[in-house]
Design a protein around this motif. Sequence first.
Motif, short mmCIF file in Angstrom:
data_model
loop_
_atom_site.label_atom_id
_atom_site.label_comp_id
_atom_site.label_asym_id
_atom_site.label_seq_id
_atom_site.Cartn_x
_atom_site.Cartn_y
_atom_site.Cartn_z
N SER A 27 -9.59 13.37 -13.90
CA SER A 27 -8.58 12.31 -13.93
C SER A 27 -9.16 10.93 -13.62
CB SER A 27 -7.43 12.63 -12.97
OG SER A 27 -7.89 12.77 -11.65
N TYR A 28 -10.07 10.84 -12.65
CA TYR A 28 -10.64 9.52 -12.33
C TYR A 28 -11.40 8.96 -13.53
CZ TYR A 28 -13.37 5.74 -10.50
OH TYR A 28 -13.95 4.50 -10.33
N GLN A 29 -12.25 9.77 -14.15
CA GLN A 29 -13.01 9.30 -15.30
C GLN A 29 -12.09 8.94 -16.46
OE1 GLN A 29 -15.63 12.63 -15.77
NE2 GLN A 29 -17.27 11.67 -14.59
N GLN A 30 -11.02 9.71 -16.65
CA GLN A 30 -10.06 9.40 -17.71
C GLN A 30 -9.38 8.05 -17.44
OE1 GLN A 30 -7.35 12.70 -18.17
NE2 GLN A 30 -8.91 13.99 -19.12
N SER A 31 -9.16 7.74 -16.18
CA SER A 31 -8.47 6.50 -15.83
C SER A 31 -9.31 5.25 -16.09
CB SER A 31 -8.04 6.51 -14.36
OG SER A 31 -9.14 6.30 -13.50
N ARG A 32 -10.56 5.42 -16.46
CA ARG A 32 -11.47 4.30 -16.73
C ARG A 32 -11.64 4.05 -18.23
NH1 ARG A 32 -10.92 1.54 -12.80
NH2 ARG A 32 -9.10 2.77 -12.82
N VAL A 33 -11.01 4.87 -19.08
CA VAL A 33 -11.16 4.75 -20.53
C VAL A 33 -10.21 3.69 -21.07
CG1 VAL A 33 -10.88 5.97 -22.73
CG2 VAL A 33 -11.89 7.17 -20.78
N GLY A 34 -10.72 2.81 -21.92
CA GLY A 34 -9.87 1.80 -22.56
C GLY A 34 -9.59 0.61 -21.66
N LYS A 35 -8.48 -0.07 -21.94
CA LYS A 35 -8.09 -1.24 -21.17
C LYS A 35 -7.38 -0.80 -19.89
CE LYS A 35 -5.34 -5.40 -21.28
NZ LYS A 35 -4.36 -6.21 -21.99
N VAL A 36 -7.97 -1.13 -18.75
CA VAL A 36 -7.45 -0.72 -17.44
C VAL A 36 -6.67 -1.86 -16.80
CG1 VAL A 36 -8.08 0.12 -15.14
CG2 VAL A 36 -9.39 0.87 -17.13
N VAL A 37 -5.48 -1.53 -16.29
CA VAL A 37 -4.65 -2.49 -15.57
C VAL A 37 -4.40 -1.93 -14.17
CG1 VAL A 37 -2.40 -3.66 -15.52
CG2 VAL A 37 -3.51 -3.19 -17.73
N SER A 38 -4.80 -2.67 -13.15
CA SER A 38 -4.61 -2.22 -11.77
C SER A 38 -3.14 -2.29 -11.38
CB SER A 38 -5.44 -3.08 -10.82
OG SER A 38 -5.18 -2.69 -9.47
N LEU A 39 -2.71 -1.27 -10.65
CA LEU A 39 -1.35 -1.24 -10.10
C LEU A 39 -1.39 -1.14 -8.57
CD1 LEU A 39 0.28 1.23 -12.68
CD2 LEU A 39 0.42 -1.27 -12.66
N GLU A 40 -2.54 -1.43 -8.00
CA GLU A 40 -2.69 -1.33 -6.55
C GLU A 40 -2.12 -2.56 -5.86
OE1 GLU A 40 -6.05 1.06 -4.89
OE2 GLU A 40 -7.07 0.15 -6.61
N ASN A 41 -1.62 -2.33 -4.66
CA ASN A 41 -1.12 -3.39 -3.78
C ASN A 41 0.03 -4.19 -4.37
OD1 ASN A 41 -3.15 -2.71 -1.81
ND2 ASN A 41 -4.62 -3.82 -3.08
N ILE A 42 0.86 -3.52 -5.17
CA ILE A 42 2.08 -4.16 -5.67
C ILE A 42 3.25 -3.22 -5.42
CG2 ILE A 42 0.90 -5.61 -7.40
CD1 ILE A 42 1.74 -3.62 -9.55
N SER A 43 4.44 -3.75 -5.45
CA SER A 43 5.63 -2.95 -5.16
C SER A 43 5.90 -1.95 -6.28
CB SER A 43 6.85 -3.86 -5.01
OG SER A 43 7.20 -4.44 -6.26
N ASP A 44 6.70 -0.94 -5.97
CA ASP A 44 7.09 0.04 -6.98
C ASP A 44 7.84 -0.64 -8.13
OD1 ASP A 44 5.93 1.95 -5.38
OD2 ASP A 44 7.82 2.90 -4.79
N GLU A 45 8.67 -1.61 -7.82
CA GLU A 45 9.42 -2.33 -8.85
C GLU A 45 8.47 -3.06 -9.79
OE1 GLU A 45 10.11 -2.57 -5.49
OE2 GLU A 45 11.79 -1.18 -5.57
N LYS A 46 7.45 -3.69 -9.24
CA LYS A 46 6.47 -4.42 -10.05
C LYS A 46 5.66 -3.44 -10.91
CE LYS A 46 4.15 -8.09 -11.33
NZ LYS A 46 4.70 -9.04 -12.28
N LYS A 47 5.33 -2.27 -10.37
CA LYS A 47 4.63 -1.26 -11.15
C LYS A 47 5.45 -0.87 -12.38
CE LYS A 47 2.28 0.78 -7.19
NZ LYS A 47 2.18 1.95 -6.30
N ILE A 48 6.74 -0.65 -12.16
CA ILE A 48 7.64 -0.28 -13.27
C ILE A 48 7.67 -1.40 -14.31
CG2 ILE A 48 10.06 0.11 -13.88
CD1 ILE A 48 10.26 1.67 -11.18
#
Length: 136
Positions: A27-48
């Motif tokens: 899963s970690y390696q798959q998460s690095r394929v293509g265009k990656v957008v970070s969702l860390e340190n933001i609210s659940d609403e902002k992630k959605i």
Amino acid sequence: MRKSGRDCSSTLRDFFAPFGIWLPRNSYQQSRVGKVVSLENISDEKKIQMIQQYGVPFETLLYRKGHIALYVGMKNNKIIIFQNLWGIKTLKHGVEGRYIIGKTVFSTLQMGNNLSDFDESASFLKNLKSMNIVTR
């Protein structure tokens, strides 16, 4: 190990293979394929909001540590994902447990929040780290 050795990453690897898209095994390696957008340190609403704005149905993976799912699109104003998972973490009177799923499912990002002993700290949405569009 899931039935027939299938887990989240092998399921997605098998899903993309007929389209000529090769994904790594975990899963970690798959998460690095293509265009990656970070969702860390933001609210659940902002992630959605970010998934709705930037996610491409059937081309975007959603990653949390140790787990990955495919963004399918929207239904009834909720984000729908395709994932293979073992279970949903529960917490009752301070004792951890697990509601067993053990298969591939379509669900929302809040799968399990309808359970009375759902462990909110283990929520897929709450723990999302990134999204990546594998075709970009």
